[in-house]
Motif scaffolding. Structure first.
Motif, PDB file in Angstrom:
ATOM      1  N   PRO A 180      46.807  30.110  33.359  1.00 36.56           N
ATOM      2  CA  PRO A 180      46.077  30.893  34.368  1.00 36.56           C
ATOM      3  C   PRO A 180      46.408  30.411  35.778  1.00 36.56           C
ATOM      4  O   PRO A 180      46.628  29.218  36.000  1.00 36.56           O
ATOM      5  N   ILE A 181      46.443  31.336  36.726  1.00 42.56           N
ATOM      6  CA  ILE A 181      46.763  31.007  38.108  1.00 42.56           C
ATOM      7  C   ILE A 181      45.692  31.606  39.017  1.00 42.56           C
ATOM      8  O   ILE A 181      45.461  32.814  39.012  1.00 42.56           O
ATOM      9  N   LEU A 182      45.031  30.757  39.782  1.00 45.95           N
ATOM     10  CA  LEU A 182      44.049  31.178  40.778  1.00 45.95           C
ATOM     11  C   LEU A 182      44.613  30.868  42.154  1.00 45.95           C
ATOM     12  O   LEU A 182      44.888  29.711  42.470  1.00 45.95           O
ATOM     13  N   ASN A 183      44.789  31.901  42.980  1.00 48.99           N
ATOM     14  CA  ASN A 183      45.422  31.703  44.281  1.00 48.99           C
ATOM     15  C   ASN A 183      44.439  31.323  45.385  1.00 48.99           C
ATOM     16  O   ASN A 183      44.844  30.777  46.410  1.00 48.99           O
ATOM     17  N   GLY A 184      43.149  31.625  45.185  1.00 47.31           N
ATOM     18  CA  GLY A 184      42.189  31.242  46.211  1.00 47.31           C
ATOM     19  C   GLY A 184      41.010  32.191  46.262  1.00 47.31           C
ATOM     20  O   GLY A 184      40.872  33.095  45.433  1.00 47.31           O
TER      21      GLY A 184
END
Length: 314
Positions: free
Chosen positions: A298-302
Protein backbone atom coordinates in the motif's frame (compact mmCIF):
# COMPACT_ATOMS: atom_id res chain seq x y z
CA UNK A 1 -48.12 -15.98 -5.72
CA UNK A 2 -47.20 -19.23 -4.03
CA UNK A 3 -43.56 -18.39 -3.47
CA UNK A 4 -42.21 -18.55 0.07
CA UNK A 5 -40.61 -15.55 1.76
CA UNK A 6 -36.84 -15.59 1.29
CA UNK A 7 -35.79 -12.35 2.98
CA UNK A 8 -36.89 -9.21 4.80
CA UNK A 9 -35.36 -5.78 5.28
CA UNK A 10 -36.54 -2.59 6.99
CA UNK A 11 -35.72 0.55 5.00
CA UNK A 12 -37.23 4.04 5.18
CA UNK A 13 -39.77 2.95 7.82
CA UNK A 14 -41.10 0.21 5.55
CA UNK A 15 -40.79 -3.55 5.86
CA UNK A 16 -39.68 -4.96 2.49
CA UNK A 17 -40.55 -8.62 2.00
CA UNK A 18 -38.54 -10.52 -0.58
CA UNK A 19 -39.63 -13.67 -2.36
CA UNK A 20 -37.51 -15.43 -4.94
CA UNK A 21 -38.91 -13.43 -7.88
CA UNK A 22 -40.99 -10.66 -6.33
CA UNK A 23 -40.92 -7.87 -3.76
CA UNK A 24 -43.63 -6.68 -1.35
CA UNK A 25 -43.93 -3.78 1.09
CA UNK A 26 -45.72 -3.45 4.44
CA UNK A 27 -46.09 -0.09 6.21
CA UNK A 28 -48.36 -1.19 9.12
CA UNK A 29 -51.38 -0.26 7.01
CA UNK A 30 -51.10 -2.08 3.71
CA UNK A 31 -49.34 -5.15 2.33
CA UNK A 32 -48.70 -4.57 -1.36
CA UNK A 33 -46.71 -6.22 -4.13
CA UNK A 34 -44.26 -3.68 -5.53
CA UNK A 35 -42.26 -5.54 -8.15
CA UNK A 36 -42.11 -8.73 -10.20
CA UNK A 37 -38.84 -10.18 -11.41
CA UNK A 38 -36.86 -8.66 -8.55
CA UNK A 39 -36.48 -10.72 -5.39
CA UNK A 40 -33.79 -12.41 -3.33
CA UNK A 41 -32.24 -15.87 -3.15
CA UNK A 42 -32.13 -15.52 0.64
CA UNK A 43 -32.03 -12.94 3.39
CA UNK A 44 -28.22 -12.82 3.27
CA UNK A 45 -27.92 -11.43 -0.28
CA UNK A 46 -29.79 -8.22 0.66
CA UNK A 47 -27.76 -5.23 1.82
CA UNK A 48 -28.68 -1.59 2.33
CA UNK A 49 -26.03 0.99 1.45
CA UNK A 50 -26.71 4.72 1.65
CA UNK A 51 -30.49 4.18 1.55
CA UNK A 52 -30.46 1.81 -1.44
CA UNK A 53 -31.06 -1.94 -1.19
CA UNK A 54 -28.93 -4.37 -3.22
CA UNK A 55 -30.07 -7.91 -3.97
CA UNK A 56 -29.35 -11.04 -6.03
CA UNK A 57 -32.10 -13.23 -7.49
CA UNK A 58 -32.62 -15.52 -10.53
CA UNK A 59 -33.10 -12.58 -12.91
CA UNK A 60 -29.94 -10.75 -11.85
CA UNK A 61 -28.35 -8.31 -9.42
CA UNK A 62 -30.33 -5.16 -8.67
CA UNK A 63 -30.16 -1.85 -6.83
CA UNK A 64 -33.66 -1.05 -5.60
CA UNK A 65 -35.58 1.55 -3.65
CA UNK A 66 -38.29 -1.07 -3.22
CA UNK A 67 -40.65 0.61 -5.65
CA UNK A 68 -38.15 0.82 -8.53
CA UNK A 69 -35.05 -1.18 -9.45
CA UNK A 70 -31.98 -0.79 -11.63
CA UNK A 71 -30.29 -3.83 -13.16
CA UNK A 72 -26.62 -3.45 -12.16
CA UNK A 73 -25.49 -7.03 -12.86
CA UNK A 74 -25.10 -6.96 -16.63
CA UNK A 75 -21.29 -6.39 -16.64
CA UNK A 76 -20.83 -9.60 -14.59
CA UNK A 77 -23.64 -11.63 -16.16
CA UNK A 78 -21.21 -14.32 -17.31
CA UNK A 79 -20.48 -15.11 -13.67
CA UNK A 80 -23.97 -15.15 -12.12
CA UNK A 81 -26.27 -16.26 -14.95
CA UNK A 82 -25.31 -19.94 -14.56
CA UNK A 83 -25.38 -19.80 -10.77
CA UNK A 84 -27.01 -22.99 -9.47
CA UNK A 85 -28.74 -22.52 -6.10
CA UNK A 86 -28.22 -25.17 -3.44
CA UNK A 87 -31.15 -25.45 -1.03
CA UNK A 88 -31.00 -26.45 2.61
CA UNK A 89 -31.93 -29.98 3.64
CA UNK A 90 -34.75 -28.96 5.98
CA UNK A 91 -38.37 -30.09 5.54
CA UNK A 92 -39.20 -27.25 3.14
CA UNK A 93 -35.81 -27.01 1.44
CA UNK A 94 -36.45 -23.34 0.70
CA UNK A 95 -33.28 -21.54 1.86
CA UNK A 96 -30.46 -21.10 -0.66
CA UNK A 97 -27.18 -21.76 1.13
CA UNK A 98 -24.46 -21.12 -1.47
CA UNK A 99 -24.70 -17.36 -1.91
CA UNK A 100 -24.62 -14.43 0.52
CA UNK A 101 -23.43 -10.86 0.67
CA UNK A 102 -21.63 -8.33 2.82
CA UNK A 103 -20.67 -4.69 2.62
CA UNK A 104 -17.74 -2.49 3.44
CA UNK A 105 -17.77 1.26 3.12
CA UNK A 106 -19.68 1.86 -0.16
CA UNK A 107 -19.16 -1.58 -1.71
CA UNK A 108 -21.69 -4.41 -2.13
CA UNK A 109 -19.87 -7.75 -1.83
CA UNK A 110 -21.60 -10.83 -3.29
CA UNK A 111 -20.26 -14.37 -2.77
CA UNK A 112 -21.48 -16.94 -5.33
CA UNK A 113 -19.22 -19.84 -4.31
CA UNK A 114 -17.97 -22.08 -7.16
CA UNK A 115 -18.81 -21.62 -10.84
CA UNK A 116 -18.09 -23.54 -14.04
CA UNK A 117 -18.48 -20.72 -16.59
CA UNK A 118 -16.88 -18.64 -18.04
CA UNK A 119 -14.18 -20.80 -16.44
CA UNK A 120 -14.19 -23.34 -13.65
CA UNK A 121 -13.45 -21.15 -10.62
CA UNK A 122 -13.81 -21.61 -6.87
CA UNK A 123 -14.98 -19.13 -4.25
CA UNK A 124 -16.00 -16.28 -6.53
CA UNK A 125 -16.76 -12.86 -5.06
CA UNK A 126 -18.32 -10.02 -7.06
CA UNK A 127 -17.71 -6.52 -5.65
CA UNK A 128 -19.85 -3.58 -6.76
CA UNK A 129 -18.63 -0.06 -6.03
CA UNK A 130 -21.79 1.96 -5.41
CA UNK A 131 -19.90 5.24 -5.66
CA UNK A 132 -18.65 4.33 -9.14
CA UNK A 133 -22.06 3.29 -10.51
CA UNK A 134 -21.85 5.79 -13.39
CA UNK A 135 -18.57 4.38 -14.66
CA UNK A 136 -18.42 1.84 -17.50
CA UNK A 137 -17.83 -1.11 -15.19
CA UNK A 138 -18.02 -0.62 -11.42
CA UNK A 139 -17.50 -4.35 -10.73
CA UNK A 140 -14.42 -6.21 -9.51
CA UNK A 141 -14.21 -10.02 -9.56
CA UNK A 142 -12.19 -11.94 -6.97
CA UNK A 143 -11.58 -15.65 -6.60
CA UNK A 144 -9.36 -18.16 -4.86
CA UNK A 145 -8.10 -15.95 -2.03
CA UNK A 146 -10.01 -17.98 0.56
CA UNK A 147 -11.66 -21.38 0.85
CA UNK A 148 -15.34 -22.21 1.38
CA UNK A 149 -16.63 -19.11 3.10
CA UNK A 150 -20.02 -19.78 4.73
CA UNK A 151 -21.20 -16.29 5.68
CA UNK A 152 -20.43 -12.58 5.95
CA UNK A 153 -21.41 -10.42 8.93
CA UNK A 154 -21.21 -6.63 8.78
CA UNK A 155 -21.21 -4.42 11.89
CA UNK A 156 -21.64 -0.67 11.59
CA UNK A 157 -19.85 -0.20 14.92
CA UNK A 158 -17.20 -2.63 16.12
CA UNK A 159 -14.72 -1.78 18.95
CA UNK A 160 -11.43 -0.37 17.73
CA UNK A 161 -8.66 1.71 19.25
CA UNK A 162 -7.95 2.64 22.85
CA UNK A 163 -11.41 3.60 24.02
CA UNK A 164 -14.41 1.31 24.38
CA UNK A 165 -16.41 4.12 22.80
CA UNK A 166 -14.22 4.09 19.68
CA UNK A 167 -15.73 1.97 16.89
CA UNK A 168 -15.16 1.22 13.23
CA UNK A 169 -17.37 -0.38 10.53
CA UNK A 170 -16.18 -4.00 10.21
CA UNK A 171 -16.84 -7.00 7.98
CA UNK A 172 -16.37 -10.56 9.25
CA UNK A 173 -16.48 -13.92 7.47
CA UNK A 174 -16.52 -17.56 8.54
CA UNK A 175 -15.38 -20.59 6.57
CA UNK A 176 -16.34 -24.26 6.49
CA UNK A 177 -13.50 -25.25 8.83
CA UNK A 178 -14.81 -22.99 11.59
CA UNK A 179 -12.29 -20.15 11.23
CA UNK A 180 -13.66 -16.66 11.71
CA UNK A 181 -11.96 -13.79 9.85
CA UNK A 182 -12.01 -10.02 10.29
CA UNK A 183 -11.63 -8.84 6.71
CA UNK A 184 -9.21 -6.04 5.79
CA UNK A 185 -7.17 -7.31 8.74
CA UNK A 186 -4.83 -10.22 9.46
CA UNK A 187 -6.97 -11.56 12.30
CA UNK A 188 -8.82 -14.89 12.47
CA UNK A 189 -10.17 -17.12 15.22
CA UNK A 190 -9.57 -20.87 15.02
CA UNK A 191 -12.07 -23.64 15.67
CA UNK A 192 -9.93 -25.46 18.24
CA UNK A 193 -11.51 -26.99 21.37
CA UNK A 194 -10.33 -23.81 23.05
CA UNK A 195 -10.59 -21.16 20.29
CA UNK A 196 -7.34 -19.33 19.64
CA UNK A 197 -6.94 -15.86 18.17
CA UNK A 198 -4.32 -15.62 15.43
CA UNK A 199 -2.76 -12.41 14.23
CA UNK A 200 -4.14 -9.07 15.28
CA UNK A 201 -5.69 -5.92 13.90
CA UNK A 202 -2.30 -4.27 13.34
CA UNK A 203 1.25 -5.60 13.27
CA UNK A 204 4.15 -3.21 12.91
CA UNK A 205 7.41 -3.47 11.00
CA UNK A 206 6.60 -6.60 9.02
CA UNK A 207 7.54 -7.43 5.45
CA UNK A 208 6.85 -10.41 3.22
CA UNK A 209 6.78 -11.46 -0.42
CA UNK A 210 4.13 -14.17 0.06
CA UNK A 211 0.36 -14.07 0.38
CA UNK A 212 0.68 -13.79 4.16
CA UNK A 213 -1.15 -10.61 5.24
CA UNK A 214 1.26 -7.82 6.09
CA UNK A 215 0.15 -4.86 8.20
CA UNK A 216 1.60 -1.49 9.07
CA UNK A 217 0.72 1.29 11.47
CA UNK A 218 2.08 4.78 12.07
CA UNK A 219 1.35 7.56 14.51
CA UNK A 220 1.84 11.21 13.67
CA UNK A 221 2.71 14.01 15.99
CA UNK A 222 0.12 16.56 17.09
CA UNK A 223 -0.35 19.22 14.41
CA UNK A 224 -1.13 22.83 15.34
CA UNK A 225 -1.41 23.96 11.68
CA UNK A 226 1.19 26.71 12.38
CA UNK A 227 -1.17 28.38 14.90
CA UNK A 228 -0.72 26.83 18.35
CA UNK A 229 -2.57 29.79 19.87
CA UNK A 230 -5.90 29.01 18.13
CA UNK A 231 -8.55 26.52 19.26
CA UNK A 232 -9.80 24.76 16.12
CA UNK A 233 -12.76 22.85 14.74
CA UNK A 234 -11.59 20.27 12.23
CA UNK A 235 -14.02 19.62 9.38
CA UNK A 236 -12.47 17.57 6.56
CA UNK A 237 -9.30 15.70 5.64
CA UNK A 238 -8.31 15.12 2.03
CA UNK A 239 -6.38 11.82 1.78
CA UNK A 240 -4.15 11.03 -1.20
CA UNK A 241 -3.97 7.25 -1.66
CA UNK A 242 -1.93 5.74 -4.49
CA UNK A 243 -2.55 2.10 -3.62
CA UNK A 244 -4.38 0.08 -0.97
CA UNK A 245 -6.80 0.92 1.80
CA UNK A 246 -5.83 3.07 4.79
CA UNK A 247 -7.66 3.37 8.10
CA UNK A 248 -7.49 6.73 9.89
CA UNK A 249 -8.02 7.41 13.60
CA UNK A 250 -7.60 10.80 15.21
CA UNK A 251 -7.01 12.33 18.64
CA UNK A 252 -7.02 15.95 19.73
CA UNK A 253 -5.37 18.03 22.39
CA UNK A 254 -8.17 20.03 24.00
CA UNK A 255 -8.77 21.74 27.33
CA UNK A 256 -8.93 18.34 29.07
CA UNK A 257 -5.69 16.96 27.62
CA UNK A 258 -5.07 14.44 24.82
CA UNK A 259 -8.12 12.32 23.97
CA UNK A 260 -8.21 8.62 23.09
CA UNK A 261 -8.07 7.70 19.42
CA UNK A 262 -11.41 7.69 17.62
CA UNK A 263 -12.19 6.25 14.21
CA UNK A 264 -12.31 8.79 11.38
CA UNK A 265 -12.74 6.66 8.26
CA UNK A 266 -11.14 4.52 5.58
CA UNK A 267 -9.52 5.95 2.47
CA UNK A 268 -8.95 3.92 -0.68
CA UNK A 269 -9.15 6.46 -3.48
CA UNK A 270 -6.61 8.85 -4.97
CA UNK A 271 -8.56 11.84 -3.71
CA UNK A 272 -10.69 10.69 -0.77
CA UNK A 273 -12.45 13.06 1.65
CA UNK A 274 -12.92 12.02 5.29
CA UNK A 275 -15.30 14.09 7.41
CA UNK A 276 -14.56 14.70 11.09
CA UNK A 277 -17.38 14.30 13.64
CA UNK A 278 -18.64 17.45 15.30
CA UNK A 279 -16.63 16.81 18.49
CA UNK A 280 -13.28 17.00 16.65
CA UNK A 281 -12.13 20.23 18.29
CA UNK A 282 -8.93 21.23 20.02
CA UNK A 283 -5.62 23.04 19.94
CA UNK A 284 -3.85 20.27 18.05
CA UNK A 285 -4.70 17.05 16.24
CA UNK A 286 -2.81 13.83 15.45
CA UNK A 287 -3.46 10.57 13.63
CA UNK A 288 -2.92 6.84 13.84
CA UNK A 289 -2.92 5.35 10.35
CA UNK A 290 -2.97 1.63 9.56
CA UNK A 291 -3.26 -0.75 6.60
CA UNK A 292 -3.10 -4.44 5.74
CA UNK A 293 -2.21 -6.11 2.43
CA UNK A 294 -1.38 -9.55 1.03
CA UNK A 295 0.35 -8.84 -2.30
CA UNK A 296 0.85 -5.20 -3.26
CA UNK A 297 2.53 -2.70 -0.99
CA UNK A 298 0.00 0.00 0.00
CA UNK A 299 1.13 3.55 -0.76
CA UNK A 300 -0.15 6.64 1.07
CA UNK A 301 1.06 9.90 -0.47
CA UNK A 302 -0.23 12.27 2.20
CA UNK A 303 -3.21 14.21 3.53
CA UNK A 304 -4.43 17.81 3.57
CA UNK A 305 -6.64 19.57 6.11
CA UNK A 306 -9.70 21.29 4.61
CA UNK A 307 -12.08 23.91 6.00
CA UNK A 308 -10.49 24.02 9.45
CA UNK A 309 -12.15 26.71 11.52
CA UNK A 310 -10.61 28.84 14.27
CA UNK A 311 -13.00 29.12 17.24
CA UNK A 312 -13.38 32.25 19.30
CA UNK A 313 -12.17 31.67 22.86
CA UNK A 314 -12.95 33.81 25.93
Amino acid sequence: GGEVITGMRVSNDTLWIFKLNSLFSYDQIELKQRQRGVGAYNNKVVQEINGVMYTFCPSGIFATSGSESVDIGEPVREFWENFTPVFDTGPLGRVVTNTFSGRTKDKYILYIQDITTPTSTNDVVLVYDTKAKNKKNPWTVWDGGFTDFQHFNYFERYPYGDSRFSTVPSLFAGDASGKFYKLHSNFYRSNAATPINHGGDVFTDLSADTLTPVSATMETGLYDLTRPDLYKTFHKLRVLVERGQWNFEYRVLNDNGITDYKHLGTADERNDILTFPSEAKGWRIGFRISTVATVNTPILNGFIFKNTQADARP
